[in-house]
Design a protein around this motif. Structure first.
Motif, PDB file in Angstrom:
ATOM      1  N   LEU A  10       0.816  -1.206   0.000  1.00  0.00           N
ATOM      2  CA  LEU A  10       0.000   0.000   0.000  1.00  0.00           C
ATOM      3  C   LEU A  10       0.854   1.261   0.000  1.00  0.00           C
ATOM      4  CD1 LEU A  10      -2.913   1.041   0.132  1.00  0.00           C
ATOM      5  CD2 LEU A  10      -2.799   0.816   2.613  1.00  0.00           C
ATOM      6  N   ALA A  52      -3.255   2.183  -3.352  1.00  0.00           N
ATOM      7  CA  ALA A  52      -4.443   1.358  -3.151  1.00  0.00           C
ATOM      8  C   ALA A  52      -4.787   0.533  -4.387  1.00  0.00           C
ATOM      9  CB  ALA A  52      -5.628   2.231  -2.757  1.00  0.00           C
ATOM     10  N   LEU A 101      -6.794   4.069   1.128  1.00  0.00           N
ATOM     11  CA  LEU A 101      -7.429   2.796   0.798  1.00  0.00           C
ATOM     12  C   LEU A 101      -8.924   2.841   1.117  1.00  0.00           C
ATOM     13  CD1 LEU A 101      -7.208  -0.242   0.013  1.00  0.00           C
ATOM     14  CD2 LEU A 101      -6.770  -0.682   2.439  1.00  0.00           C
TER      15      LEU A 101
END
Length: 192
Positions: free
Chosen positions: A22, A27, A106
């Motif tokens: 990440l 994301a 995210l």
């Protein structure tokens, strides 16, 4: 990938791998295959421990929110010491690490993940909502000690500080914001 090898603390190994992917790639790059490759395990390992990838991501977020408890305790321990602005600045810098900023990204990126977390978090953004409660609790304790004005609206102050801290930290390629940048915002927001 080898099979039949016992893995220790699989959840944490997968969570740490997900955070690395990440932070490094964003994301959009966070897939079950990317996570298991980063963790060095077979893809089936993730699916043996979690119902699906969104369940894995929801547990990752919940786990990281739980870790805020230690940060909240550390902040509460500073009540009545140092300066309020200094304590809040340190808390914001500790909070908005590259991992936390990436997790917020995210949550914004994945509608299904937000929907799954709505059961636990009916409003706001997980992690940010809990961080705001942490800051509000600290500010309330300082208000009780007379280090903030009696009429200070600690909930609104906390939301403002969390939002400002996130905006300072998000999307930076040059690392986290400098202490002086965050302190300037905190001093401006806190009532005198």
């Amino acid at each position: 990938m080898p099979t039949g090898i016992a893995l220790r603390d699989v959840r944490e190994q997968l969570f740490a791998a997900a955070e690395r992917v990440l932070v490094r790639s964003g994301a959009a790059a966070l897939t079950s295959r990317a996570v298991t490759a980063e963790a060095g395990v077979a893809k089936g390992v993730l699916h043996r421990h979690f119902a699906d990838f969104d369940a894995f991501l929801a547990d990752l977020v919940r786990d990281r929110v739980t870790r805020l408890g230690a940060q909240a305790a550390a902040l509460r321990a500073t009540v009545g010491t140092g300066t309020v602005a200094g304590n809040v600045t340190t808390a914001l810098l500790d909070l908005f690490t590259s991992v936390a900023v990436a997790l917020v990204g995210l949550l914004i990126f994945r509608d299904d993940l937000r929907a799954r977390l709505r059961e636990s978090y009916p409003a706001g953004v997980p992690l940010l909502t809990d961080a705001a409660a942490m800051i509000a609790g600290y500010l309330a304790a300082e208000r009780e000690r007379g280090r903030l004005p009696a009429g200070a609206d600690v909930d609104t102050l906390a939301l403002t500080l969390i939002g400002s801290g996130h905006l300072l930290a998000a999307g930076r390629s040059d690392g986290p914001p400098a202490h002086a940048e965050v302190l300037r915002i905190v001093v401006t927001v806190l009532p005198r």
